[in-house]
Design an enzyme around this catalytic site. Structure first.
Site, PDB file in Angstrom:
ATOM      1  N   THR A 146       4.909   0.838  25.242  1.00  0.00           N
ATOM      2  CA  THR A 146       4.627  -0.101  24.149  1.00  0.00           C
ATOM      3  C   THR A 146       3.559  -1.055  24.382  1.00  0.00           C
ATOM      4  OG1 THR A 146       6.411  -1.395  24.727  1.00  0.00           O
ATOM      5  CG2 THR A 146       6.865   0.108  22.983  1.00  0.00           C
ATOM      6  N   LYS A 181       9.262   2.898  31.350  1.00  0.00           N
ATOM      7  CA  LYS A 181       8.312   1.811  30.366  1.00  0.00           C
ATOM      8  C   LYS A 181       8.869   0.548  30.543  1.00  0.00           C
ATOM      9  CE  LYS A 181       8.762   0.218  26.806  1.00  0.00           C
ATOM     10  NZ  LYS A 181       9.012  -1.062  26.521  1.00  0.00           N
ATOM     11  N   THR A 221      13.624  -4.648  28.176  1.00  0.00           N
ATOM     12  CA  THR A 221      13.035  -3.566  27.338  1.00  0.00           C
ATOM     13  C   THR A 221      12.672  -2.570  28.306  1.00  0.00           C
ATOM     14  OG1 THR A 221      12.869  -4.884  25.598  1.00  0.00           O
ATOM     15  CG2 THR A 221      11.567  -2.751  25.648  1.00  0.00           C
ATOM     16  N   GLU A 257       3.590  -8.105  31.222  1.00  0.00           N
ATOM     17  CA  GLU A 257       2.751  -8.499  30.087  1.00  0.00           C
ATOM     18  C   GLU A 257       1.758  -9.866  30.586  1.00  0.00           C
ATOM     19  OE1 GLU A 257       5.467  -7.067  26.424  1.00  0.00           O
ATOM     20  OE2 GLU A 257       5.510  -9.070  27.062  1.00  0.00           O
ATOM     21  N   ASN A 279       2.997 -11.620  23.057  1.00  0.00           N
ATOM     22  CA  ASN A 279       4.080 -11.857  22.353  1.00  0.00           C
ATOM     23  C   ASN A 279       3.988 -12.430  21.070  1.00  0.00           C
ATOM     24  OD1 ASN A 279       6.403 -10.549  23.968  1.00  0.00           O
ATOM     25  ND2 ASN A 279       5.109 -11.567  25.468  1.00  0.00           N
ATOM     26  N   SER A 287       1.831  -7.726  14.811  1.00  0.00           N
ATOM     27  CA  SER A 287       0.879  -8.039  13.946  1.00  0.00           C
ATOM     28  C   SER A 287      -0.194  -6.649  14.342  1.00  0.00           C
ATOM     29  CB  SER A 287       0.118  -9.241  14.222  1.00  0.00           C
ATOM     30  OG  SER A 287      -0.218  -9.453  15.277  1.00  0.00           O
TER      31      SER A 287
END
Length: 435
Positions: free
Chosen positions: A179, A205, A216, A302, A430, A435
Site C-alpha cells: 500500500t 507488507k 497493518t 512511512e 497519512n 486522496s
C-alpha cells in the site's frame, strides 16, 4: 493582550531520505512446490498490482496469527474460521488483495471473503461446494469500503494463468500486497536440518500502523520442509513474538494483521514435530528470516529516515523488558527527537518511567550505540547523568541506523525491538492517504 503577536524561533530540520532500494532482493532461493503471482485486478488505479495468489502443489500444514484489534476485518475472521475448521491441515492457496481492507464491512464483507475462498478452491483445486475450505484470505487498504468483487474475481482468474516459481514471480507477489510501502519485501534462504536442505521464503507488507501485536501488517512464510501442524503453530507463534511483535512504527494496531506459515513438505524427509531433534534448528531458521522481514518493515516505515535497535537489559521480568522497549518505541517525543538528530535523552527516561515496568531510577543506565558498534555514548549511569559529548551524540544520530541500550539493573531479563523515527513525511502520507 489582544492585538499582540508573539514570534518564536523555529528550527526547521531537513533530513535526507535514505536510499531504500538497497533492501530489494535481487535474487532468491525459493521453496519447492509453491507457485505465486501478482496481478492488477483493477481495485487500485492506473493498473497497479493489487492481488497476489500463492498456491502449493501439495496440501500444507498451516497456521496464522492475527490482529488483536476488536474490529477484526472480514478476511481475518474468515481465515481464522478456515484454520479452525481444517485444524490447519490441507491448506493449498492464499489470496491477498491490497487497496481495500474489507474491514468494518459487516456481514456483506464476510460473505465477500468467503466468496474469494470458494472461488480459489474451485478454480485452483477443482473443489465444489461441501468440502472443507483450503484457501486463506488477506486484505489491506482503506477501512470501511466493500470489495469490488467483480474485479477481485477476475483478478483471481488472471493470477492463476500466470503462476510461476521464479524470482520475478515472487517479486510480483510482494509488490501486489503493498500500500504505502516504498519497496517490496522478500526474504528467502536455504537451511539445513539433520543434513537435509530445505528452503523458506517470506513476503510482507507494512509501512504504517505497525505496533507490537501486529498492525497493518500482512505477511506469509512458505517452506518445503515437512513440518507437523502442531510444530507449524508453535514455531510461528515464537518466531512472530521475536520479530513482528518486536517492531513499531507509529503505535497504531490495524484491523487486518495476519502472518501465515505454510509447510508443504515437498523436499521430503521425516516430519518434524515439537519433539524432533531438528525442531529447535528449524525454529531458529524461521525466527531468523522473520526478523529479517520484520526489520524491512521498520526500515520502510512511512517517512522513516532512521532505523533504531532498542535493547533493554537487566529487567526484573521479560514482560518488563518488553514493556520498556515498546514504550520507548511508541513515544512520539522520542521518535521526533530521533528525526531531529537531537540527543534529548530526557524523553527516553520519561518513557521508561511511565512504561509501567518495575524501574529503579538509581539502577538505570542508558547509552546510544553507534551503527558500527564502536564505543557506546553513555547518557545515564546508575541514575547519574553523564557529561554528554553533544557533538558525538549528534554524529551518532546523524546516521540512518543506530542503537539505544537500556540497562534497568533490576534483574537478568532482556529483549530487543526495532523502531524508526517520525518525520514530516509521515504526517503528509497519512494526511493524504485517501486522496
Amino acid at each position: 493582550m489582544s492585538g499582540l503577536m508573539f514570534r518564536f524561533p523555529f528550527r526547521r530540520f531537513v533530513a535526507t531520505m535514505p536510499d531504500k532500494t538497497k533492501y530489494i532482493a535481487k535474487s532468491g532461493t525459493y521453496p519447492k512446490g509453491f507457485l505465486i503471482n501478482g496481478v492488477s485486478s483493477g481495485v487500485k488505479a492506473k493498473g497497479a498490482l493489487d492481488l497476489t495468489m500463492l498456491v502449493s502443489e501439495k496440501p500444507c500444514n498451516a497456521a496464522a496469527v492475527f490482529t488483536k484489534n476488536a474490529f477484526q476485518a472480514a478476511p481475518v475472521r474468515v481465515s481464522r474460521e478456515t484454520l479452525q475448521q481444517t485444524k490447519g491441515q490441507g491448506i493449498q492457496c492464499l489470496v491477498v488483495n491490497s487497496g481495500c481492507a474489507n474491514a468494518v464491512t459487516g456481514s456483506g464483507g464476510v460473505q465477500d471473503a468467503r466468496l474469494i475462498t470458494a472461488l480459489a478452491d474451485k478454480a485452483v483445486l477443482g473443489r465444489g461446494d461441501g468440502g472443507l475450505p483450503s484457501t486463506l484470505v488477506m486484505s489491506t487498504g482503506v477501512i470501511g469500503q466493500r470489495l469490488k468483487m467483480d474485479k477481485i474475481s477476475s483478478g483471481v482468474m488472471k493470477a492463476i494463468e500466470g503462476l510461476g516459481s521464479s524470482h520475478e514471480h515472487w517479486m510480483r507477489g510482494a509488490k501486489a500486497i503493498c500500500t504505502t510501502d516504498t519497496f517490496p519485501k522478500v526474504v528467502s534462504q536455504e537451511f539445513s536440518v539433520n543434513g537435509q536442505t530445505y528452503r523458506i521464503a517470506g513476503l510482507a507488507k507494512g509501512a504504517g500502523m505497525i505496533n507490537p501485536n501486529l498492525a497493518t501488517l500482512l505477511g506469509f512464510f512458505a517452506t518445503d520442509a515437512p513440518v507437523a501442524v502442531e510444530a507449524v503453530q508453535q514455531i510461528l507463534r515464537e518466531a512472530v513474538d521475536k520479530s513482528f511483535n518486536a517492531i513499531s512504527i507509529d503505535g497504531d494496531t490495524s484491523t487486518n494483521d495476519t502472518i501465515a506459515f505454510l509447510a508443504n513438505g515437498a523436499s521430503g524427509g521425516p516430519e518434524i514435530d515439537v519433539s524432533s531433534p531438528a525442531y529447535e534448528e528449524l525454529k531458529q531458521s524461521v525466527t531468523g528470516i522473520a526478523q529479517k522481514l520484520s526489520q524491512l518493515v521498520v526500515r520502510d516505515g512511512e517517512g522513516a529516515t532512521k532505523f533504531v535497535t532498542i535493547r533493554v537489559r537487566g529487567a526484573a521480568t521479560e514482560a518488563d523488558a518488553k514493556l520498556v522497549a515498546a514504550t520507548i518505541s511508541n513515544s512520539a517525543l522520542v521518535k521526533t527527537a530521533f528525526f531531529g538528530e537531537d540527543a534529548n535523552w530526557g524523553r527516553i527516561l520519561c518513557a521508561i518511567g511511565y512504561s509501567g515496568a518495575i524501574v529503579n531510577p538509581k539502577a538505570t543506565s542508558v547509552s546510544f550505540v553507534p551503527a558500527d558498534q564502536t564505543e557506546s555514548l553513555r547518557l545515564l549511569v546508575l541514575g547519574e547523568p553523564q557529561n554528554v559529548d553533544e557533538e558525538r551524540a549528534s554524529e551518532i544520530l546523524s546516521h540512518d541506523e543506530f542503537g539505544l541500550d537500556v540497562d534497568l539493573g533490576s534483574g537478568n531479563h532482556e529483549t530487543v525491538s526495532w523502531t524508526c523515527d517520525f518525520s514530516y513525511e509521515y504526517v503528509r502520507i497519512n494526511a493524504d492517504y485517501r486522496s
